[in-house]
Design a protein around this motif. Structure first.
Motif, PDB file in Angstrom:
ATOM      1  N   ILE B  82       0.725  -1.185   0.046  1.00 16.02           N
ATOM      2  CA  ILE B  82      -0.037  -0.020  -0.194  1.00 16.02           C
ATOM      3  C   ILE B  82       1.027   1.419  -0.011  1.00 16.02           C
ATOM      4  N   VAL B  85       2.249   2.671  -3.320  1.00 17.78           N
ATOM      5  CA  VAL B  85       1.494   3.264  -4.119  1.00 17.78           C
ATOM      6  C   VAL B  85       1.373   4.599  -3.741  1.00 17.78           C
ATOM      7  N   PHE B  86       1.388   4.822  -2.462  1.00 17.93           N
ATOM      8  CA  PHE B  86       1.095   6.144  -2.000  1.00 17.93           C
ATOM      9  C   PHE B  86       2.399   7.038  -2.258  1.00 17.93           C
ATOM     10  N   ARG B  89       2.295   8.188  -5.732  1.00 22.84           N
ATOM     11  CA  ARG B  89       1.223   9.042  -5.839  1.00 22.84           C
ATOM     12  C   ARG B  89       1.871  10.469  -5.405  1.00 22.84           C
ATOM     13  N   GLY B 108       1.627   1.312  -8.771  1.00 29.71           N
ATOM     14  CA  GLY B 108       1.008   0.051  -8.563  1.00 29.71           C
ATOM     15  C   GLY B 108       1.891  -0.873  -8.987  1.00 29.71           C
ATOM     16  N   PRO B 146      -2.401  -6.210  -2.452  1.00 32.13           N
ATOM     17  CA  PRO B 146      -2.656  -4.865  -1.973  1.00 32.13           C
ATOM     18  C   PRO B 146      -2.293  -3.898  -2.771  1.00 32.13           C
ATOM     19  N   THR B 150      -4.981  -0.997  -4.265  1.00 27.49           N
ATOM     20  CA  THR B 150      -4.770   0.183  -3.673  1.00 27.49           C
ATOM     21  C   THR B 150      -4.441   1.369  -5.184  1.00 27.49           C
ATOM     22  N   VAL B 154      -7.260   4.129  -6.037  1.00 29.13           N
ATOM     23  CA  VAL B 154      -6.573   5.329  -5.915  1.00 29.13           C
ATOM     24  C   VAL B 154      -6.856   5.981  -7.554  1.00 29.13           C
ATOM     25  N   ILE B 209     -13.894  -3.715  -5.335  1.00 28.53           N
ATOM     26  CA  ILE B 209     -12.438  -4.610  -5.044  1.00 28.53           C
ATOM     27  C   ILE B 209     -12.138  -5.922  -5.339  1.00 28.53           C
TER      28      ILE B 209
END
Lengths: 110, 372
Positions: B82, B85-86, B89, B108, B146, B150, B154, B209
């Motif tokens: 997770i 990905v952030f 981002r 991702g 995940p 995610t 997102v 999901i």
């Protein structure tokens, strides 16, 4: 005795195979032919034979014989609206004469 | 200073491993325009073989081990998936000329796990005689799924926000700069009678999901791994494992590395079109992700005695980016993202960096810190 028909051809990305097959079935076509293919278009050369482990470069070509233009156009519309913004793809219609398909019904009936 | 010299000796030795040699060999012959082709069917089979081997050994290990030991590393794997990905981002997506959806898809893919990198890491650990928990390979899905979920969620939130804006103020159509490829970014595509129909698109902005999870589980890599795991746990596959899967593992891996090298070269051209930020991200991200995972692995090492090899393997899968099963999932899940960006970044730069620098780096670090 040839039966008049339309041939809808759709060239697009392989990962859409199942989704497009579903649309074709929903629109009432009784069958289709699909082959793996490749070529060059607005998204450059695809299925070029270069190594490609993830299958995202692969293209397919659908051919659907339909009784009338409406059905072919209906299928093409749905596919274009759903996918052609984001995926490589082209759809075109040709005239066709079905020679020997005993189960195929043309505009004049079976 | 001992620490550093020790580390560099080991790092140097890793650079001569056959895994890396074949990868570089693939890049070199592709660069010279070699006509060598490994048939598709062969490397699909190789991926299956490698992951079923990893799955089988993981399954056998799980059968003989205490499952509670796996909890913390598995949790860390989920966190990494997770987090990656952030990170993408809020780093890559902020760069000039980078479309946000492309950046999210790239992140991702870097969060997802590469079966070939995992297999390469395992080979190196075994060649060096470093102890690791055989179930560590089973951490793969805990990070892979995940990350993909995610990224897709997102990206969907991002695109639906943009769409809302579009419906409230028409001027959104002042398009974003096209960052990639020679084709338009998409908005004006259906120019014929579909235009009115295309307005209907985009009413459904709820992200489901379960289909994403299902799709990744059904992907070729994860199904092979999970099948191996199940067979390892439920049956007694030791005989076929030792006589067939284990001996073939390294040879097949070398062929897969050759293919990955050739593919890496053929994707460089695409990556060049999408701009330098992707290349910079793809170079540094695997190393950063690996270091974060290494830190988390160290925590597990102190809390539950997670082995040095296991920590290195956790870092290696965090550093890896998916090549085979991730791209189709993302292509279907984030259709508006440009595949040249994320596949180019991952295959042309991410995977070679993870294998060439990541694997020796984390194994060397684990040995230096924990004396594995």
């Amino acid at each position: 005795m040839a039966k008049q028909a339309k041939k809808l051809v759709i060239v697009t990305e392989k990962i859409l195979l199942k989704k497009i097959a579903n649309i074709i079935a929903e629109c009432g076509a009784t069958g289709y032919t699909v082959v793996e293919t490749g070529g060059k278009g607005s998204r450059n050369v695809r299925s070029s034979g270069q190594p490609n482990v993830s299958d995202t470069q692969a293209n397919i070509k659908f051919e659907v014989i339909t009784e009338n233009r409406d059905m072919a156009q209906n299928i093409a519309d749905k596919i274009a609206v759903n996918f052609f913004n984001d995926y490589a793809g082209i759809a075109y219609i040709c005239d066709a004469e079905v020679l020997y398909a005993h189960t195929f019904c043309g505009p004049d009936g079976c | 200073m001992d620490f550093l010299s020790d580390f560099f000796t080991k790092f140097g030795a890793q650079l001569q491993s056959p895994t890396l040699g074949f990868l570089i060999g693939g890049i070199v012959i592709a660069a010279f325009g070699s006509q060598l082709q490994i048939p598709d069917a062969i490397y699909k089979f190789i991926v299956f073989m490698l992951l079923i081997k990893v799955g089988l050994s993981g399954g056998i290990a799980i059968r003989n081990s205490n499952l509670t030991e796996m909890l913390l590393p598995a949790l860390f794997a989920v966190v990494m998936g997770i987090l990656i990905v952030f990170i993408g981002r809020y780093t890559l997506a902020k760069m000039p000329n980078v479309k946000t959806v492309d950046a999210i898809a790239t992140a991702g893919l870097f969060g997802a796990v590469s079966g070939s990198t995992l297999a390469a890491g395992i080979t190196v650990l075994e060649a060096q005689g470093i102890e690791y928990e055989a179930w560590a390979g089973a951490l793969y899905p805990f990070m892979d799924i995940p990350a993909l979920v995610t990224a897709i969620v997102v990206a969907s939130i991002h695109t639906s926000k943009k769409r809302d804006k579009y419906f409230s103020e028409e001027e959104y159509l002042s398009k974003q700069p096209v960052a990639a490829g020679e084709y338009p970014s998409g908005q004006e595509y259906p120019t014929t009678r579909q235009e009115y129909l295309s307005q209907q698109r985009g009413t459904a902005n709820k992200v489901e999901i379960w289909p994403i999870v299902q799709e990744s589980l059904q992907g070729s890599a994860l199904s092979a791994l999970l099948l191996g795991l199940a067979l390892g746990i439920l049956t007694r596959p030791e005989s076929v494992f030792e006589s067939f899967y284990e001996p073939l593992f390294r040879g097949l891996l070398s062929i897969l590395m050759l293919v990955m090298g050739m593919e890496a070269w053929s994707r460089i051209g695409e990556l060049r079109k999408v701009g330098q930020w992707y290349a910079i991200y793809a170079f540094f991200a695997p190393l950063l992700h690996g270091f974060i995972a290494f830190g988390l692995g160290m925590i597990a090492h102190y809390v539950t005695n997670f082995s040095a090899g296991g920590v290195a393997l956790l870092a290696i899968i965090a550093a890896s980016s998916s090549d085979i099963s991730g791209p189709p999932t993302l292509r279907a899940g984030i259709p508006s993202a440009n595949p040249s960006a994320y596949i180019g970044a991952s295959t042309a730069v991410g995977t070679p960096v993870a294998i060439a620098l990541g694997i020796p780096l984390y194994i060397g670090l684990a040995q230096a810190l924990m004396g594995g």
